[in-house]
Write an enzyme that holds these catalytic residues in place. Structure first.
Site, PDB file in Angstrom:
ATOM      1  CB  CYS A   1      -0.910   0.011   1.224  1.00  0.00           C
ATOM      2  SG  CYS A   1      -2.043  -1.391   1.337  1.00  0.00           S
TER       3      CYS A   1
ATOM      4  CG  ASP B   1      35.744  21.102  19.243  1.00  0.00           C
ATOM      5  OD1 ASP B   1      36.891  21.489  18.970  1.00  0.00           O
ATOM      6  OD2 ASP B   1      34.900  21.800  19.829  1.00  0.00           O
TER       7      ASP B   1
ATOM      8  CG  ASP C   1      30.320  23.326  20.972  1.00  0.00           C
ATOM      9  OD1 ASP C   1      31.451  23.370  20.442  1.00  0.00           O
ATOM     10  OD2 ASP C   1      30.049  23.878  22.053  1.00  0.00           O
TER      11      ASP C   1
END
Length: 734
Positions: free
Chosen positions: A27, A431, A628
């Site tokens: 479907c 980092d 970040d």
């Protein structure tokens, strides 16, 4: 509509829709196939497990209403998903759901006499109803309650993709017609030629299987209902007449609200009075309650374990962090993992292939056995056993549960492909600042001139007094340390700053106090200090009174509390860990030694980080980058998988494959473990689904599986796949 952007001069938009009426993966494939042929549709993906369509289209040519109409032409109903509210929607399908239950009950009531008769056959007893009564009851089922199967099958064929209902319809109609003809041609020996119980029980088992499958999908796999329960329905709001209980829907931005112990926060806001311990684990993955006091931020859905607070509502509904999480989770769960494409392709060609196998089974059995009854029964059994429901659910079911559990741990994956790729990571690049360390300088060591009358607290108090009007990060570290020790603030006058060197001011009772670098204060750092590693890697701030040095402070970016344990977890998972930082070599080396990281690089600019990540990937490594800042964005984009800290630079968050809500490397370890567990369950499900069909078809073809047993087995195969996916909810992350 979730977003708009210009691509190649065209204005494109994305939108999500809830799809009603899907029975199997075929479907979903049918809807995709039809939509992708339409002008203006750029991309269309339907997730069978979440009953959701995600589209990208040219908004100059189409709008959401057009897409709803396109879906309607495939035989399904689409409803545009709204992001305006995170309140639980009214159950619009209660009547429909009740109708399905009653239909199922009636089918099984009619099936009871056939079940009794089949038990009698097993015991050697003739408990079956008279043939004419069998015909009547079977006809009620076949011509009445089986119509949803026929309707779905017809629409499926019209859309160019055959679904499971084609198999069920062909099989049950064939055996009902055959039994009816035999009944009226062989009145006296009808019991030998009729198999009405097979058509009735197949429809009964398949209907039960569909109901259980939908119930499991809606109530167990998706985390949306769980998240909706995090917002209170009634809220205490301050009015001119005092505090009143009002529905959440009546709350507006700026309202003053109150929450007591045992209740949840209704909106993102700021505490105006009181204090309480808040549990925000649902959003950040942080298990420890947080103390909220005046001026602190509170998040919608947080549970107060004790205390009472009054807060001002700043953001409501979908604009809250909880609302954002729900939208992100809905989009991620609705996406498809690359591994799902295999199942999709197989499902699209599976039904026509099975029909061909069933016809061949009938012909060969009739040819070799000369038994028409046996031949048609085996052909029908092949049709029924081969329904590809389990195959269609194998991947999306596990992905939905894995996504939901990741969100509970504070890891927001952007899409299913990111989750799958994360399971293949073998190298993690970290980092330093803000990732491994707090990103906020702290006093890590303090030195006082020997035999001085000034102690460490007094020196810190004087330094804070001089730095109180300075915004430099080192100055803020000094002020924060003094506040944490609750040292009385001293008044400073005639303050003067020398940029890049330090600040001086007059303090009553002391004289001229200087706070700055060693040269600014005329200080030569003692050799015994510089032999200590902490003073080598820290920024040194000297304090002097009337040109006489009285002490010094070492200020550095400290490791986060759980960094060491997180690195150990990653290493235990066999992950190669590397650190890249723009900081000076001595600082990076010191952090690497603390963490046991052997591969590290210092003084790297953004391009150098990205180049280093590319080199690792060229070596055949699957690399995850964690950062970040803006300077991490190129490396995040270059990596196979990327994790950004929530609240960091927007460009980093937008580039990343996943967002970490708790700013912790522990969440990277959680993400990798969850990704491994999710993909493992996907592979188990795919193996089970393929094995089930590969084993079931030949057994049905040689007569070892009757249509009734095949129908029950087909129904249980889908439930088994769903239950296996649900194991992810309690899988260990070690």
């Amino acid at each position: 509509m979730d977003e708009n952007q210009f691509v190649n001069g065209n204005k494109t938009a994305t939108a999500r829709f809830a799809i009603e009426g899907m029975d199997c993966q075929a479907c979903a494939s049918r809807i995709e196939k039809v939509l992708r042929r339409q002008q203006g549709i750029i991309a269309a993906d339907v997730n069978f497990a979440s009953d959701e369509l995600q589209t990208r289209f040219d908004s100059n040519l189409l709008n959401t209403d057009d897409i709803v109409q396109m879906v309607a032409r495939t035989g399904f109903k689409a409803t545009a998903a709204s992001n305006a509210s995170i309140e639980a929607p009214a159950d619009a399908h209660t009547v429909e759901h009740t109708g399905i239950i009653w239909r199922l009950i009636i089918i099984w009531i009619i099936a009871v006499p056939f079940i009794i008769g089949m038990l009698g056959m097993l015991l050697g007893q003739q408990w079956m109803l008279p043939p004419l009564w069998q015909f009547v009851l079977a006809s009620v089922i076949q011509l009445g309650f089986a119509w949803p199967f026929y309707n779905s099958a017809i629409k499926s064929l019209q859309g160019g993709v055959a679904n499971m209902d084609v198999l069920v319809s062909l099989g049950t109609i064939a055996i009902w017609l055959y039994s009816s003809v035999m009944l009226f041609n062989h009145h006296n020996q009808a019991h030998q030629y009729i198999y009405f119980e097979a058509s009735v029980m197949v429809i009964a088992f398949v209907s039960l299987g569909k109901y259980l499958e939908q119930r499991t999908k809606k109530q167990s796999l998706n985390s949306m209902s769980m998240l909706l329960q995090l917002t209170p329905k009634m809220v205490r709001r301050q009015t001119a007449d005092g505090w009143q209980e009002v529905p959440l829907s009546q709350i507006q931005t700026g309202d003053i609200l109150q929450t007591n112990a045992g209740n949840r926060i209704a909106a993102d806001g700021v505490v105006s009075s009181g204090e309480a311990w808040c549990d925000e684990s649902y959003l950040t993955g942080e298990s420890k309650p947080l103390l909220k006091q005046t001026g602190d931020k509170v998040l919608a859905g947080a549970l107060l374990s004790n205390g009472s607070i009054t807060y001002q509502a700043h953001t409501l509904g979908s604009q809250t962090l909880l609302g954002d999480m729900m939208q992100a989770l809905a989009q991620a769960q609705g996406s498809k993992a690359p591994i799902a494409r295999l199942a999709d392709k197989v499902s699209m060609i599976f039904v026509p292939t099975v029909v061909a196998i069933a016809i061949l089974t009938f012909i060969l059995n009739w040819w070799f056995t000369s038994n028409f009854n046996e031949a048609i029964t085996r052909g029908v059994a092949v049709l029924v056993i081969a329904c590809p429901c389990a195959l269609g659910l194998a991947t999306p079911a596990a992905i939905m549960v894995g996504m939901g559990r990741s969100a509970r741990y504070g890891v927001w994956f952007k899409d299913a492909a990111s989750l799958e790729r994360t399971s293949q990571v073998n190298t993690v690049v970290l980092d330093k600042t803000g990732t491994l360390t707090t990103g906020k300088p702290q006093i890590v060591a303090q030195w006082c001139v020997p035999d001085s009358k000034f102690g460490s607290q007094q020196i810190l108090q004087l330094a804070a007094a001089v730095e109180q009007l300075t915004t430099h990060p080192l100055a803020q570290a000094i002020i924060q340390a003094a506040q944490q020790q609750q040292l009385p603030a001293l008044a400073a006058s005639n303050s003067h700053s020398d940029i890049g060197q330090g600040t001086q001011a007059q303090i009553a009772g002391y004289g001229n106090v200087r706070v700055g670098n060693p040269a600014y204060c005329g200080f030569s750092i003692p050799r015994e200090l510089m032999e200590q590693e902490i003073w080598q890697i820290a920024s040194i701030v000297v304090v002097s009174i009337n040109e006489n040095v009285v002490g010094a402070l070492a200020i550095a970016d400290a490791l986060k509390e759980d960094t060491i344990s997180a690195i150990e977890r990653l290493q235990q998972q066999g992950i190669d860990i590397q650190m890249m930082s723009g900081d000076q070599y001595s600082v990076v080396e010191h952090i690497a030694r603390q963490l046991g990281i052997s591969h590290y690089q210092a003084q790297m600019n953004p391009r150098a980080k990205a180049d280093a990540v590319n080199r690792l990937m060229q070596q055949g490594k699957v690399v995850a980058m964690v950062g970040d800042g803006i300077n991490d964005a190129p490396a995040l984009a270059a990596a196979d998988v990327s994790f950004a800290m929530y609240g960091g630079a927007d460009i980093a968050t937008n580039t990343a494959s996943a967002t970490l809500m708790r700013h912790s490397v522990t969440q990277v370890a959680d993400a990798l473990a969850l990704a491994h567990a999710t993909v493992r369950v996907v592979k188990q499900n795919l193996f089970f689904a393929f094995f089930y069909n590969i084993l079931g078809i030949p057994l049905a073809a040689i007569g070892w599986l009757s249509p009734v047993i095949a129908g029950a087995a087909m129904a249980m195969s889908s439930i088994s796949v769903l239950l296996n996916a649900l194991r992810l909810r309690k899988s260990r992350l070690d």
